[in-house]
Enzyme design. Structure first.
Site: not given
Length: 105
Positions: A30, A33
């Protein structure tokens, strides 16, 4: 350094804690993230001893993600006395997370 919360230690480290816990749900694949990861690390140093700040890898700990209905990451939950008191979905500036921490200390 940010703590690592897992399916096996979440109850003890987060739900049973008398401190505010900031839990970052993330995954290695991600991009957002990874972008917010350094912010989480910095906050964990700045609030050491006051706030439990850690990460849950959703790929390795699916049960916590299911329990909290995590469908988008990064998702950051603010948990105090076993209850979610605030949350933030998506990567945001450090100031947004600090305001939420201060509001729930």
């Amino acid at each position: 350094m940010a703590l690592e919360f897992t399916d096996s230690n979440f109850q003890t480290e987060v739900l049973n804690s008398d401190k505010l816990s900031v839990v970052d749900f993330w995954a290695e694949w991600c991009g957002p993230c990874r972008a917010i990861g350094p912010v989480i690390e910095d906050l964990s140093k700045d609030y050491a001893g006051q706030v439990n700040i850690g990460k849950v890898n959703v790929d390795h700990n699916p049960q916590i993600s299911i329990d909290y209905g995590i469908t988008s990451i990064p998702a950051i939950l603010f948990i105090k006395n076993g209850e979610v008191v605030d949350k933030q979905i998506g990567a945001v500036p450090r100031s947004v997370l600090e305001k939420k921490i201060q509001a729930n200390l």
